[in-house]
Design an enzyme around this catalytic site. Structure first.
Site, short mmCIF file in Angstrom:
data_model
loop_
_atom_site.label_atom_id
_atom_site.label_comp_id
_atom_site.label_asym_id
_atom_site.label_seq_id
_atom_site.Cartn_x
_atom_site.Cartn_y
_atom_site.Cartn_z
N ARG A 181 12.07 -4.18 -7.35
CA ARG A 181 10.70 -4.06 -7.35
C ARG A 181 10.56 -4.01 -9.05
O ARG A 181 11.47 -3.30 -9.46
CB ARG A 181 10.33 -2.82 -6.75
CG ARG A 181 10.64 -2.61 -5.13
CD ARG A 181 9.56 -3.58 -4.54
NE ARG A 181 9.46 -3.47 -2.99
CZ ARG A 181 8.96 -2.43 -2.55
NH1 ARG A 181 8.27 -1.61 -3.04
NH2 ARG A 181 8.99 -2.59 -1.13
N PRO A 191 0.84 -1.25 -0.14
CA PRO A 191 -0.16 0.13 0.19
C PRO A 191 1.05 1.30 -0.05
O PRO A 191 2.01 1.07 0.69
CB PRO A 191 -0.75 -0.13 1.38
CG PRO A 191 -0.64 -1.68 1.34
CD PRO A 191 0.34 -2.11 1.12
N GLU A 192 0.34 2.21 -0.71
CA GLU A 192 1.02 3.49 -0.76
C GLU A 192 0.35 4.45 -0.21
O GLU A 192 -0.55 4.28 0.54
CB GLU A 192 1.26 3.93 -2.29
CG GLU A 192 1.88 2.79 -3.21
CD GLU A 192 2.54 2.88 -4.45
OE1 GLU A 192 2.91 4.52 -4.72
OE2 GLU A 192 2.61 2.23 -5.43
N LYS A 242 3.44 5.63 5.19
CA LYS A 242 2.71 4.40 5.06
C LYS A 242 2.59 3.69 6.43
O LYS A 242 2.11 2.57 6.64
CB LYS A 242 3.54 3.48 4.04
CG LYS A 242 3.93 3.87 2.92
CD LYS A 242 4.79 3.24 2.32
CE LYS A 242 5.34 3.37 0.81
NZ LYS A 242 6.09 2.68 0.08
#
Length: 284
Positions: free
Chosen positions: A250, A2-3, A51
């Site tokens: 990533r 989640p950002e 976050k």
């Protein structure tokens, strides 16, 4: 993971469900805090910091949680069936007379004194969705290591808090540079745009149920998750490769025509995968 926009939404839902209400049940299912009982205390507020989620409770306490890749907080009414996962994945339960908040698969869950919140979030840079946002400081943080690839610098929450892998790829596309461009090589005009653009993207998405960076109904992103489909601007096939500092790599997406700068060698990641919401761990 989640950002910042997603975590902001989670904080809003938790605040609406819990704030200014007395807890009738608390259950922290992590060994260090398993005996802590918050029953009878009023929840003061729930706020996002980058976050991270901070649930402040009367008596000077804060329940700090981080969702990382798989964590979530779900809200249930009294008669609603809990469906966030199997029981053994529950890490926290906070309930009042009306609603129950259940934390599933939370990799970070700790009870702190509110005065000690800096232990959990003091390392973070300016929060793109927070009252401490400072674009000049954020840019200065990014530029203090000019040789670092832009994509890695954007993910480092010590520079600015809230950007994750999706926004990283989208910001680089909108700036017209690859995520492997050294931060110090970013043209001055685009460097000045960077913090403004990042904030604009996160603010535009904090209240949306589906993240959108294009302004179009479909597709909702320019590059992330779209390789090898054509670029929306030039129709060149988009590319994907892993980027990271060794602690975690990533999938990173870019357009080889619209974005200038270094790119990785011929070993590219196999395209595919849905949207996912770097010791140098930079995702904290």
């Amino acid at each position: 993971m989640p950002e910042g926009d997603t975590v902001w939404q989670a904080a809003k839902r938790l605040h609406t469900a819990l704030a200014d209400k007395v807890l009738t049940r608390s259950d922290l299912r992590v060994p260090k805090f398993a005996t802590a009982d918050l029953t009878g205390r009023r929840v003061l507020d729930v706020t996002a910091r980058g976050k991270h989620l901070l649930t402040r409770i009367e008596g000077g306490l804060t329940l700090h949680s981080h969702l990382r890749m798989d964590g979530s907080w779900r809200i249930y009414t009294a008669n609603q069936r809990w469906n966030g996962g199997p029981t053994h994945q529950i890490r926290a339960i906070l309930a009042n007379t009306d609603l129950t908040a259940v934390g599933y698969r939370l990799p970070v869950l700790e009870l702190l004194r509110t005065a000690d919140e800096h232990r959990a979030v003091g390392h973070l840079g300016p929060d793109l969705l927070g009252p401490d946002w400072d674009p000049e400081r954020a840019l200065a943080n990014l530029l203090q290591d000019p040789a670092r690839p832009l994509g890695e610098a954007l993910l480092d929450q010590r520079n600015l808090a809230g950007v994750g892998n999706v926004f990283k790829s989208e910001i680089c596309f909108l700036l017209g540079v690859t995520p492997w461009l050294p931060v110090g090589a970013l043209p001055a005009d685009r460097a000045a745009q960077l913090p403004v653009l990042a904030k604009k993207l996160l603010e535009a998405n904090r209240d949306r149920p589906t993240r959108n960076t294009t302004g179009l109904r479909s597709p909702d992103v320019f590059v992330y998750g779209r390789a090898p489909r054509p670029c929306l601007r030039c129709r060149t096939s988009l590319r994907v490769a892993d980027q990271g500092d060794g602690s975690r790599e990533r999938p990173t997406y870019w357009c080889p025509t619209c974005q200038t700068g270094p790119t990785p060698g011929p070993r590219h990641r196999t395209p595919g995968g849905a949207h996912s919401r770097t010791s140098r761990r930079t995702d904290n």
